[in-house]
Design a protein around this motif. Sequence first.
Motif, PDB file in Angstrom:
ATOM      1  N   GLY A  39     -12.275  31.886  15.200  1.00  0.00           N
ATOM      2  CA  GLY A  39     -12.414  33.059  14.344  1.00  0.00           C
ATOM      3  C   GLY A  39     -11.792  34.319  14.917  1.00  0.00           C
ATOM      4  O   GLY A  39     -11.620  35.297  14.204  1.00  0.00           O
ATOM      5  N   GLY A  40     -11.474  34.304  16.213  1.00  0.00           N
ATOM      6  CA  GLY A  40     -10.905  35.489  16.835  1.00  0.00           C
ATOM      7  C   GLY A  40     -11.946  36.553  17.109  1.00  0.00           C
ATOM      8  O   GLY A  40     -13.143  36.277  17.199  1.00  0.00           O
ATOM      9  N   ASP A  41     -11.493  37.783  17.235  1.00  0.00           N
ATOM     10  CA  ASP A  41     -12.381  38.912  17.512  1.00  0.00           C
ATOM     11  C   ASP A  41     -13.365  39.070  16.359  1.00  0.00           C
ATOM     12  O   ASP A  41     -12.979  39.057  15.183  1.00  0.00           O
ATOM     13  CB  ASP A  41     -11.543  40.184  17.679  1.00  0.00           C
ATOM     14  CG  ASP A  41     -12.317  41.316  18.326  1.00  0.00           C
ATOM     15  OD1 ASP A  41     -13.430  41.624  17.865  1.00  0.00           O
ATOM     16  OD2 ASP A  41     -11.791  41.915  19.291  1.00  0.00           O
ATOM     17  N   SER A  42     -14.628  39.241  16.689  1.00  0.00           N
ATOM     18  CA  SER A  42     -15.672  39.324  15.661  1.00  0.00           C
ATOM     19  C   SER A  42     -15.946  40.750  15.197  1.00  0.00           C
ATOM     20  O   SER A  42     -16.884  40.978  14.429  1.00  0.00           O
ATOM     21  CB  SER A  42     -16.969  38.710  16.190  1.00  0.00           C
ATOM     22  OG  SER A  42     -17.418  39.411  17.353  1.00  0.00           O
ATOM     23  N   SER A  43     -15.134  41.706  15.625  1.00  0.00           N
ATOM     24  CA  SER A  43     -15.310  43.093  15.188  1.00  0.00           C
ATOM     25  C   SER A  43     -15.079  43.205  13.685  1.00  0.00           C
ATOM     26  O   SER A  43     -14.421  42.357  13.071  1.00  0.00           O
ATOM     27  CB  SER A  43     -14.330  44.010  15.924  1.00  0.00           C
ATOM     28  OG  SER A  43     -14.547  43.976  17.316  1.00  0.00           O
ATOM     29  N   PRO A  44     -15.599  44.256  13.055  1.00  0.00           N
ATOM     30  CA  PRO A  44     -15.397  44.423  11.609  1.00  0.00           C
ATOM     31  C   PRO A  44     -13.919  44.569  11.261  1.00  0.00           C
ATOM     32  O   PRO A  44     -13.128  45.118  12.030  1.00  0.00           O
ATOM     33  CB  PRO A  44     -16.167  45.720  11.297  1.00  0.00           C
ATOM     34  CG  PRO A  44     -17.148  45.870  12.411  1.00  0.00           C
ATOM     35  CD  PRO A  44     -16.493  45.296  13.623  1.00  0.00           C
TER      36      PRO A  44
END
Length: 402
Positions: free
Chosen positions: A258-263
């Motif tokens: 999913g990669g970076d979970s930041s918004p």
Amino acid sequence: MARRCRIGGPAVVGLLSAWFLLFGARYPVSAAASQETTGEGLTLVTHTISAELASGYQPVIVDMNRDGRPDVIGLSTRLEELAWFQNPDWQRHVITTGLNRAINLAATDLDDDGIPEIVVAHEFGTTHESSLGVLLLLTHRGDPTQLWDVREIDRTPTVHRVRWADVDGTGKPVLVTAPLTGPAATAPEYRDSVSLYWYQPDDWSRHLISGSDEGVVHGLLVKPWMDADRDAVFTASFVGVHVHQFIDGEWIRGRLAGGDSSPWPQSGSSEVEVGRLGAGHFITTIEPWHGDSVVVYREDNESWTRQVIDTIDSGHTIVTADFDGDGRDEIVTGDRRDSRSLYLYQATDSEGVNWSRQVLDDGDMSPSGCAVADLNGDTRIDLVCIGGSTANLKWYENTSGN
């Protein structure tokens, strides 16, 4: 003078001078300062191929004149000319002129004459309103050192990455292209789905691989995955890393990470590569888009464990290769912005849990793109990188074991 960067073992005084006595006439290079770093058994010698590539963006390594030696094409987003540099003296030859915002190219020999056909994407912009997205086919006229013929084959706005791929294991490559953004995307969110395309070279008809990526699709990788006899197609976007495999005449899309979970829009991945640690695979990424995280994903019970192994300034390229021949791939990436540095990462354990960082180029390479190949026929994998703000193209010759 070349610049030596030693990774591993004690520094060896005087080897640089001896190298020039033996090979300087064959490989003339531009002047550069000497620098050494120590780590685990890898030695790279730096050669400047060109220092005049404003906004250098992509290097492609390919034999351009059927002499058996890999040459280097250097693509710049600002220059109207596309040129290749002839191995071993790096003489510059112009392929074509009149380009506008060229962004990517792919080269392969379709007609088995020993000289590649080249597809170039130019007229680039980050939104459909600002981009014509023109794909050009370049073919030689008999002498590859002279200007090539140019033919337009398609237009797909924001086309950003082009790659050749042998997707069915027949040895007959198809062209894969990835636009950067979708038709309705606007900054800074870029919210829209993005299509991934493929083309058969016999008629250049466009076919859809998938329309399921979202946001910005910045990374496109072609490499074998679970089947060593055929290529898979990997994408890195705001929704992470996906792999596309051509199986029984159909494209199958699978999510890897999913990669970076930041918004959103700080989510997902920007660059993707895969590598090997002995018998196992790993995935490595830059996250998020133009991001500062160097990430390694290790397989664990049919899932992928995410680990940030370093924080850099702004990453724009990532490659893997077994530079020291130990059966484990190293990772190369770097900072495009203020530090303008190039880094190599080595796993210090067999599972790839711990990684050491070594500096390959300190302050004189803002890597927009890197590629790997054996440039001088010594069976060692070398590295080529092109700099954006540093406007240079360099060959990092692997002399490990000398």
